[in-house]
Design an enzyme around this catalytic site. Structure first.
Site, PDB file in Angstrom:
ATOM      1  N   ASN A 217       0.855  -1.198   0.000  1.00  0.00           N
ATOM      2  CA  ASN A 217       0.000   0.000   0.000  1.00  0.00           C
ATOM      3  C   ASN A 217       0.887   1.244   0.000  1.00  0.00           C
ATOM      4  O   ASN A 217       2.109   1.151   0.007  1.00  0.00           O
ATOM      5  CB  ASN A 217      -0.967  -0.032   1.195  1.00  0.00           C
ATOM      6  CG  ASN A 217      -0.219  -0.077   2.511  1.00  0.00           C
ATOM      7  OD1 ASN A 217       0.500   0.841   2.867  1.00  0.00           O
ATOM      8  ND2 ASN A 217      -0.358  -1.188   3.249  1.00  0.00           N
ATOM      9  N   PRO A 314      -2.568 -11.847  11.012  1.00  0.00           N
ATOM     10  CA  PRO A 314      -2.806 -11.601  12.436  1.00  0.00           C
ATOM     11  C   PRO A 314      -2.914 -10.100  12.702  1.00  0.00           C
ATOM     12  O   PRO A 314      -2.259  -9.305  12.027  1.00  0.00           O
ATOM     13  CB  PRO A 314      -1.565 -12.185  13.122  1.00  0.00           C
ATOM     14  CG  PRO A 314      -0.518 -12.250  12.061  1.00  0.00           C
ATOM     15  CD  PRO A 314      -1.231 -12.402  10.752  1.00  0.00           C
TER      16      PRO A 314
HETATM   17  O1  C5P Z   1      -7.997  -2.602  11.449  1.00  0.00           O
HETATM   18  P1  C5P Z   1      -7.163  -1.487  10.913  1.00  0.00           P
HETATM   19  O2  C5P Z   1      -6.115  -1.966   9.970  1.00  0.00           O
HETATM   20  O3  C5P Z   1      -7.936  -0.342  10.349  1.00  0.00           O
HETATM   21  O4  C5P Z   1      -6.445  -0.911  12.220  1.00  0.00           O
HETATM   22  C1  C5P Z   1      -5.431   0.011  12.169  1.00  0.00           C
HETATM   23  C2  C5P Z   1      -4.556  -0.100  13.392  1.00  0.00           C
HETATM   24  O5  C5P Z   1      -4.294  -1.462  13.715  1.00  0.00           O
HETATM   25  C3  C5P Z   1      -3.207   0.507  13.152  1.00  0.00           C
HETATM   26  O6  C5P Z   1      -2.707   0.949  14.397  1.00  0.00           O
HETATM   27  C4  C5P Z   1      -2.411  -0.673  12.608  1.00  0.00           C
HETATM   28  O7  C5P Z   1      -1.024  -0.491  12.795  1.00  0.00           O
HETATM   29  C5  C5P Z   1      -2.936  -1.809  13.441  1.00  0.00           C
HETATM   30  N1  C5P Z   1      -2.950  -3.119  12.767  1.00  0.00           N
HETATM   31  C6  C5P Z   1      -2.119  -4.121  13.180  1.00  0.00           C
HETATM   32  N2  C5P Z   1      -2.161  -5.349  12.582  1.00  0.00           N
HETATM   33  C7  C5P Z   1      -3.033  -5.588  11.590  1.00  0.00           C
HETATM   34  C8  C5P Z   1      -3.886  -4.578  11.137  1.00  0.00           C
HETATM   35  C9  C5P Z   1      -3.825  -3.334  11.741  1.00  0.00           C
HETATM   36  O8  C5P Z   1      -1.315  -3.882  14.088  1.00  0.00           O
HETATM   37  N3  C5P Z   1      -3.049  -6.800  11.016  1.00  0.00           N
END
Ligand code: C5P
Length: 410
Positions: A217, A314
């Site tokens: 991304n 995860p």
């Molecule tokens: O669920 P989402 O990706 O929107 O959440 C964002 C937050 O969760 C960020 O702090 C990101 O670094 C963390 N995150 C994570 N592991 C994932 C997905 C997101 O630590 N697999």
């Protein structure tokens, strides 16, 4: 360097140059300091004037340069007193082996050593950026002298490694001007995270499809790197787990490079037992191809397109926030949210779902790759906005907000 103005605006520095080829780097250092809003009083030894002219340093600093303890420009003819009283710090860059030896002896037969000796030690700290040939650096006399000046209260900034002007390769290069700026910024920053271990994730992840392709991304990692830098400046020991990004490691930060979400998860969970704060800024891929092909997937000419199946990665943050150290209050977790719409609603839901005490929303729309941002902090007490600013200022403000929420260091 615009971001540095928050640290340097209004600061007054005495920059002392002793003899060394690295004097050319000090010209750039003066520019950076002046651009960042500091005033710089340059003082040069006779040897320094062999390497760069006072004219250059005066032009860049916008102030007359001093080089002699006898100076009729000062009404009382005491430049060593007048110039050393108002400084927020004295920095000797380059600091030669000879100048270090002079400091050890408390010599005062030329202006710069005299000023170091005459400065009020409780108010005007002394920082040294050594520069010399690698053999001179490694010599027991130099190392002994460095230990002594440090014991006398000077802050020795360390040296770089690499090609030297003499053609040799090794330790003893003066730090680059940008690195010295980082060291100075850290020096002037209040130590709100002293004694804390901070773990930060940053950047995107890369999920392999085959040996040459993958899914990633647009995250640049800038916010996470700025937070790592700000935490280190605030006195924390910082480990930064970074996905594939093109950013320089902040000085003093331990960096672990990873590619995939699973590698980031493994690295984080290896580091977590030592951490007191975990800040998850990484844009982690939610899914990865169920199986990365060992060989490049080839077009076979039939017009058929490959089908990818995915498995969920995860959730690094959720796992950390729900771990025993986090639930017992030994680990403070901070999450980030980048949303395209309804930031408050989605970010609040995310905070509760992942069980993080503090969730930080990027007030978009698209902050990827930019140097500025605005943040919305959401915790159990409500919301707070950090208005639009450079990512480095926001990082400092966020670090202060996190520090305020931490239990006292045990
Ligand atoms: O669920 P989402 O990706 O929107 O959440 C964002 C937050 O969760 C960020 O702090 C990101 O670094 C963390 N995150 C994570 N592991 C994932 C997905 C997101 O630590 N697999």
């Amino acid at each position: 360097m615009r971001a540095m103005t928050e640290v340097f605006a209004g600061k007054h520095l005495v920059l002392g140059l002793s003899g060394g080829v690295a004097c050319y780097k000090s010209a750039q250092l003066v520019r950076l300091l002046v651009q960042a809003g500091a005033t710089v009083q340059v003082v040069m030894t006779e040897a320094a004037e062999q390497f760069i002219t006072p004219v250059t340093m005066q032009a860049l600093s916008g102030r007359p340069v001093y080089g002699s303890q006898w100076d009729a420009r000062e009404p009382n003819n005491m430049p060593h007193i007048n110039l050393s009283r108002e400084a927020d710090a004295m920095l000797i860059a380059p600091c030669s082996a000879d100048f270090i030896a002079r400091l050890v002896q408390g010599r005062s037969d030329e202006l710069l050593s005299l000023m170091c000796l005459a400065r009020p030690m409780d108010r005007v700290p002394l920082l040294l950026a050594p520069a010399m040939n690698r053999e001179m650096w490694a010599h027991p006399a130099t190392q002994r002298n460095l230990a002594q000046v440090a014991a006398d209260g000077a802050l020795v900034l360390g040296v770089g490694t690499g090609d030297q002007a003499c053609g040799e390769v090794g330790d003893g290069r003066m730090l680059e001007p940008e690195e010295i700026m980082e060291e100075l910024a850290a020096f002037f920053t209040p130590k709100l995270l002293q004694g804390r271990q901070v773990l930060v994730t940053a950047g995107p992840t890369f999920e392999a499809i085959d040996p040459v392709r993958g899914i990633t991304n647009h995250s640049s990692g800038k916010m996470g790197f700025a937070i790592a830098r700000a935490a280190r400046e605030a006195g924390a020991q910082v480990t930064l787990v970074a996905g594939p990004v093109h950013l320089r490691t902040p000085r003093g930060v331990q960096r672990i490079d990873v590619q995939s979400a699973q590698q980031m998860f493994d690295a984080v969970h290896q580091q977590l037992p030592q951490a007191g704060v975990f800040i998850a800024t990484a844009a982690v891929a939610d899914w990865r191809p169920a199986k990365a092909s060992d060989q490049k997937i080839k077009k076979d000419g039939s017009g058929q397109t490959p089908t990818l199946t995915f498995v969920e990665n995860p959730d690094i943050l959720a796992a950390a926030a729900q771990s025993e150290p986090a639930r017992s209050g030994r680990l403070y977790c901070v999450g980030f949210a980048a949303e395209s719409h309804d930031l408050l609603q989605h970010a609040s839901a995310k905070r509760l779902r992942k069980q993080v005490p503090l969730l930080v929303g990027n007030i978009g729309p698209a902050t990827f790759g930019r140097d500025d941002n605005a943040l919305l902090l959401i915790d159990e007490a409500g919301t707070q906005e950090l208005p639009h600013a450079s990512k480095s200022l926001l990082a400092r403000q966020l670090v202060a907000e996190i520090a305020r929420r931490l239990p006292p260091v045990r």
